[in-house]
Design an enzyme around this catalytic site. Structure first.
Site, PDB file in Angstrom:
ATOM      1  N   ASN A  10     -10.754  13.831 -35.082  1.00 50.67           N
ATOM      2  CA  ASN A  10     -11.149  13.886 -36.486  1.00 50.67           C
ATOM      3  C   ASN A  10     -11.388  12.464 -36.978  1.00 50.67           C
ATOM      4  O   ASN A  10     -10.435  11.719 -37.213  1.00 50.67           O
ATOM      5  CB  ASN A  10     -10.026  14.575 -37.291  1.00 50.67           C
ATOM      6  CG  ASN A  10     -10.280  14.537 -38.782  1.00 50.67           C
ATOM      7  OD1 ASN A  10     -11.397  14.242 -39.227  1.00 50.67           O
ATOM      8  ND2 ASN A  10      -9.248  14.840 -39.567  1.00 50.67           N
ATOM      9  N   LYS A  12     -12.537  11.552 -39.738  1.00 52.00           N
ATOM     10  CA  LYS A  12     -12.332  11.463 -41.195  1.00 52.00           C
ATOM     11  C   LYS A  12     -13.496  10.720 -41.857  1.00 52.00           C
ATOM     12  O   LYS A  12     -14.619  10.805 -41.392  1.00 52.00           O
ATOM     13  CB  LYS A  12     -10.984  10.809 -41.527  1.00 52.00           C
ATOM     14  CG  LYS A  12      -9.831  11.438 -40.756  1.00 52.00           C
ATOM     15  CD  LYS A  12      -8.496  11.062 -41.318  1.00 52.00           C
ATOM     16  CE  LYS A  12      -7.411  11.500 -40.356  1.00 52.00           C
ATOM     17  NZ  LYS A  12      -6.086  11.503 -40.963  1.00 52.00           N
ATOM     18  N   HIS A  96      -7.721  21.047 -43.623  1.00 52.47           N
ATOM     19  CA  HIS A  96      -7.002  19.813 -43.296  1.00 52.47           C
ATOM     20  C   HIS A  96      -6.081  19.457 -44.468  1.00 52.47           C
ATOM     21  O   HIS A  96      -6.442  19.643 -45.632  1.00 52.47           O
ATOM     22  CB  HIS A  96      -7.984  18.672 -43.019  1.00 52.47           C
ATOM     23  CG  HIS A  96      -7.312  17.484 -42.421  1.00 52.47           C
ATOM     24  ND1 HIS A  96      -6.624  16.572 -43.188  1.00 52.47           N
ATOM     25  CD2 HIS A  96      -7.169  17.081 -41.135  1.00 52.47           C
ATOM     26  CE1 HIS A  96      -6.103  15.649 -42.384  1.00 52.47           C
ATOM     27  NE2 HIS A  96      -6.418  15.933 -41.135  1.00 52.47           N
ATOM     28  N   GLU A  98      -5.348  16.781 -45.858  1.00 48.70           N
ATOM     29  CA  GLU A  98      -5.891  15.852 -46.862  1.00 48.70           C
ATOM     30  C   GLU A  98      -6.700  16.616 -47.902  1.00 48.70           C
ATOM     31  O   GLU A  98      -6.675  16.298 -49.089  1.00 48.70           O
ATOM     32  CB  GLU A  98      -6.725  14.760 -46.167  1.00 48.70           C
ATOM     33  CG  GLU A  98      -5.816  13.763 -45.452  1.00 48.70           C
ATOM     34  CD  GLU A  98      -6.424  13.083 -44.248  1.00 48.70           C
ATOM     35  OE1 GLU A  98      -7.657  13.144 -44.043  1.00 48.70           O
ATOM     36  OE2 GLU A  98      -5.643  12.473 -43.479  1.00 48.70           O
ATOM     37  N   GLU A 166      -0.247  20.590 -37.986  1.00 51.40           N
ATOM     38  CA  GLU A 166      -0.226  19.169 -38.324  1.00 51.40           C
ATOM     39  C   GLU A 166       0.795  18.918 -39.437  1.00 51.40           C
ATOM     40  O   GLU A 166       0.470  19.085 -40.623  1.00 51.40           O
ATOM     41  CB  GLU A 166      -1.605  18.726 -38.821  1.00 51.40           C
ATOM     42  CG  GLU A 166      -2.717  18.926 -37.817  1.00 51.40           C
ATOM     43  CD  GLU A 166      -3.865  17.962 -38.070  1.00 51.40           C
ATOM     44  OE1 GLU A 166      -4.107  17.124 -37.200  1.00 51.40           O
ATOM     45  OE2 GLU A 166      -4.482  18.017 -39.143  1.00 51.40           O
ATOM     46  N   GLY A 172      -1.265  10.186 -39.822  1.00 47.93           N
ATOM     47  CA  GLY A 172      -1.631   8.822 -40.204  1.00 47.93           C
ATOM     48  C   GLY A 172      -0.440   7.927 -40.505  1.00 47.93           C
ATOM     49  O   GLY A 172      -0.607   6.841 -41.050  1.00 47.93           O
ATOM     50  N   SER A 212      -0.327  11.608 -35.606  1.00 54.50           N
ATOM     51  CA  SER A 212       0.026  10.368 -34.896  1.00 54.50           C
ATOM     52  C   SER A 212       0.075  10.521 -33.375  1.00 54.50           C
ATOM     53  O   SER A 212       0.896   9.875 -32.711  1.00 54.50           O
ATOM     54  CB  SER A 212       1.339   9.790 -35.445  1.00 54.50           C
ATOM     55  OG  SER A 212       1.178   9.450 -36.807  1.00 54.50           O
TER      56      SER A 212
HETATM   57  C1  PEP Z   1      -5.515  14.210 -38.556  1.00 49.53           C
HETATM   58  O1  PEP Z   1      -6.009  13.671 -39.529  1.00 49.53           O
HETATM   59  O2  PEP Z   1      -5.839  15.363 -38.252  1.00 49.53           O
HETATM   60  C2  PEP Z   1      -4.527  13.449 -37.790  1.00 49.53           C
HETATM   61  C3  PEP Z   1      -3.774  14.095 -36.945  1.00 49.53           C
HETATM   62  O3  PEP Z   1      -4.453  12.080 -38.022  1.00 49.53           O
HETATM   63  P1  PEP Z   1      -3.598  10.991 -37.184  1.00 49.53           P
HETATM   64  O4  PEP Z   1      -3.798  11.297 -35.718  1.00 49.53           O
HETATM   65  O5  PEP Z   1      -4.178   9.686 -37.579  1.00 49.53           O
HETATM   66  O6  PEP Z   1      -2.166  11.170 -37.582  1.00 49.53           O
END
Ligand code: PEP
Length: 254
Positions: A10, A12, A96, A98, A166, A172, A212
């Site tokens: 992703n 983003k 997601h 976010e 997630e 992040g 992460s």
């Molecule tokens: C994501 O945005 O789906 C995600 C898992 O981000 P990160 O790997 O940066 O934590």
């Protein structure tokens, strides 16, 4: 039936055309396990979808990061599922965290989007996950079940759905869930699917972990019985994404 390992990237809201070309070049040159072992999907911002689609190796696929909840029309700023289908974009990420948190997308709205996108022929990476506050209150599984129920209430065919677990506190932040924490939720989620959808859907639906994931932690996470791959944010913009794709080998030899 074995669940094929799935690695999604992703990207983003990141990148310039030049940077996107560089990432695509790195991916195109990489030696990775074959398509029988791992399904790889990268998700650039909308504006770069045609560029990535036309330059990316043919054994990797592309996903949009969102789409509109119904047929297009007078919805300024939105992109419809029909448009993605028209451009031959096979996948879309929906729900997601976010978007849930910043754009106030509710469980029901996400469920409606998943159902509409599937009905148009898209494959969906549907994201679920709890906040730190919810985890600390002991309500992780209630939250994840409610998010999944809103999808299950609207979807009958799960063959084109991948669920991304997630935890919001891991996205992040560099604070990855431990393999045991990830496995626990994936196992509970699979049991929830068995009870509330069907044994077949529970056995065949891929549940991937996001939060992460990096080149250093991917093997141990991927080795967990109910972790069927990853959704990767930050590290998907870096060469270490290749190492994460290669983590699929842990399941092959398991
Ligand atoms: C994501 O945005 O789906 C995600 C898992 O981000 P990160 O790997 O940066 O934590």
């Amino acid at each position: 039936m074995a669940r094929k390992f799935f690695v999604g990237g992703n990207w983003k809201c990141n990148g310039t055309a030049e940077e996107v070309k560089k990432i695509v070049n790195t991916l195109n040159e990489a030696q990775v396990p074959s398509q029988d072992v791992v399904e790889v999907v990268v998700s650039p911002p909308y504006v770069f979808l045609p560029l990535v689609k036309s330059t990316l190796r043919s054994d990797f696929y592309v996903a949009a990061q969102n789409c509109w909840v119904k047929k297009g029309g007078a919805y300024t700023g939105e992109v419809s599922a029909e448009m993605l289908v028209n451009l031959d974009i096979p996948w879309v990420i929906l729900g997601h965290s976010e978007r849930r948190a910043i754009l106030n997308e509710s469980n029901e709205f996400v469920g409606d989007k998943v159902a509409y996108a599937l009905a148009q022929g898209l494959k969906v990476i549907a994201c679920v996950g709890e906040t730190l506050e919810e985890r600390e209150a002991g309500s992780t599984m209630d939250v994840v079940a409610a998010q999944t129920k809103a999808i299950a209430d609207r979807v009958s065919n799960w063959s084109n759905v991948v669920i991304a677990y997630e935890p919001v506190w891991a996205i992040g932040t560099g604070k990855v869930a431990s393999p045991a924490q990830a496995q626990e939720v994936h196992d509970e989620l699979r049991k929830w699917l068995a009870k509330n959808v069907s044994a077949d859907v529970a056995a065949t639906t891929r549940i991937i972990y996001g939060g992460s994931v990096n080149g250093g932690n991917c093997k141990e996470l991927g080795g967990q019985a109910d972790v069927d791959g990853f959704l990767v944010g930050g590290a998907s913009l870096k060469p270490e994404f290749i190492d994460i794709i290669k983590a699929a080998e842990v399941k092959k030899s398991a």
